[in-house]
Design an enzyme around this catalytic site. Structure first.
Site, PDB file in Angstrom:
ATOM      1  CB  SER A  96      -4.767   1.633   3.633  1.00 16.29           C
ATOM      2  OG  SER A  96      -3.870   1.199   2.646  1.00 16.29           O
ATOM      3  CE  LYS A 116      -4.423   1.279  -1.021  1.00 14.70           C
ATOM      4  NZ  LYS A 116      -4.239   0.202  -0.071  1.00 14.70           N
ATOM      5  CE  LYS A 136      -1.863   4.089   2.451  1.00 14.26           C
ATOM      6  NZ  LYS A 136      -1.828   3.016   3.474  1.00 14.26           N
ATOM      7  CB  SER A 140      -0.947   0.013   1.206  1.00 17.85           C
ATOM      8  OG  SER A 140      -1.977  -0.932   1.034  1.00 17.85           O
TER       9      SER A 140
END
Length: 404
Positions: free
Chosen positions: A126, A64, A229, A61
């Site tokens: 997320s 992202k 993140k 992730s």
């Protein structure tokens, strides 16, 4: 042709400046169990720690951030407004929502959601369904959006990353490096400050769901963490892109490939704490001082003198004590005339290597600028210079090279 001009000095005085005698007995170099890691000084872009930072790895992730980079650019360009709504398809719900068993914002099928809420769903929760919703509405499909991600990556200078989806769910060709994740984070902070503040948002209420930011370091008040993140898949392990601000100095770090959440948190915290206290700034050259020379092919002069923008300073770790320091001027060359005074034509790179290692642990780069004009030479002289360059690949040093 990539040219390097090595600074031949021993850097003894510079090394003493980095390692004060009163602290010389402290151990110092940072080590980590993370397979891939990097720590950057945000303001200068200097790398003060790195470990396998250029290895392509599954980013989970953390990628992202590139999904958001594409969306943020579209918002900045006026293609969309934060209050515009994107509809969630059955595919987005099924492959990224509740039925997927992955991290989700739990958007109902065929529900239209404001872009501003989708951004929060991606950053705080997320949400894979939020990412797919963005991709399908912006590009028509996940595959087409992945192409947009890769194009944007190249535009901002990420040369190795490849993308196959907006979520980071595992695909063998969906890969990034720790270094490029750091560069991406730095770009987002600089280019989109109005959206960066969302990365520090600890909670997000969507319909009946209350989500808590997955970045555990946001709750460590002494670290100054305000983004960015986390990521996890079976193949990628546990990773994080993190940014912190302390005493007016921002650090950006990446850890990847860790075995669990606990170790991800503790290793990242250790790296940020080390970075906050274990680096030093040193001045190598005064403003206006010629730092070195770059070769000009077919110019009225063989070389153009290079200088910094003001004093030339570098940031490197204080430890380990016996690190090897190397300086070099790096440029794509030979340069071609005309070269104008003030043109950025090279970089001054200083690397630090631990004793017994060949891989640099830290890299500091500073732009170098032409100190004078170099015009194109006469046709005859350009021909002579070309023969010298092509046949011999060397040119007699008519000027001094660099000296610290």
């Amino acid at each position: 042709m990539h040219r390097k001009l090595t600074i031949a000095a021993a850097f003894a005085g510079f090394l003493l400046a980095l390692v004060p005698a009163a602290r010389a007995q402290q151990s110092g170099g940072f080590t980590t169990t993370a397979p891939n890691a990097i720590l950057m000084d945000y303001a200068s872009g200097s790398i003060i720690f790195q470990k396998a930072a250029d290895q392509l790895i599954p980013p989970a992730s953390m990628s992202k951030l590139m999904t958001l980079a594409v969306l943020f650019k579209a918002l900045k360009d006026g293609k969309y407004k934060p209050e515009d709504e994107f509809k969630t398809s059955e595919n987005a719900w099924r492959t990224g929502g509740a039925p997927s068993g992955t991290s989700a914002m739990f958007i109902p099928i065929n529900t239209s959601t404001p872009i501003s809420e989708l951004i929060q769903g991606i950053i705080v929760q997320s949400g894979n369904d939020a990412c797919i919703t963005v991709a399908e509405n912006m590009a028509g499909s996940v595959d087409k959006f992945a192409t947009m991600m890769e194009a944007e990556a190249r535009r901002i200078g990420l040369k190795k990353s490849t993308f196959r989806n907006p979520t980071g769910l595992h695909h063998p060709e969906h890969l990034m490096t720790a270094r490029e994740l750091t560069l991406l984070a730095r770009y987002l902070i600089k280019e989109y400050p109005e959206y960066y503040k969302i990365f520090g948002q600890r909670e997000f209420q969507y319909r009946k769901h209350k989500f808590y930011n997955r970045n555990p370091l946001l709750r460590e008040e002494n670290l100054g963490v305000d983004g960015m993140k986390t990521g996890h898949t079976k193949e990628a392990g546990y990773g994080i892109v993190v940014s912190s601000m302390n005493d007016g100095r921002r650090l950006i770090g990446v850890m990847a490939g860790l075995p669990n959440e606990k170790e991800r948190k503790s290793e990242t915290q250790r790296m940020l704490e080390w970075g906050a206290k274990s680096v030093s700034r040193a001045k190598l050259f005064n403003a206006g001082e010629a730092i070195g020379y770059a070769r000009v092919w077919g110019g009225s002069d063989f070389y153009v003198p290079l200088g910094g923008e003001g004093d030339l300073e570098v940031i490197l770790p204080k430890y380990p004590v016996n690190q090897k320091i190397r300086g070099e001027i790096v440029y794509e060359g030979p340069l071609k005339p005309p070269v104008r005074k003030g043109d950025q034509v090279a970089m001054f790179r200083v690397t630090s290597t631990a004793p017994g290692s060949s891989e640099p642990i830290a890299v500091s780069e500073t732009p170098l600028y032409a100190e004078q004009d170099v015009d194109e030479a006469s046709f005859v002289w350009r021909g002579v210079d070309s023969l010298l360059h092509l046949a011999l690949r060397v040119v007699p040093s008519l000027r001094r090279t660099a000296s610290p």
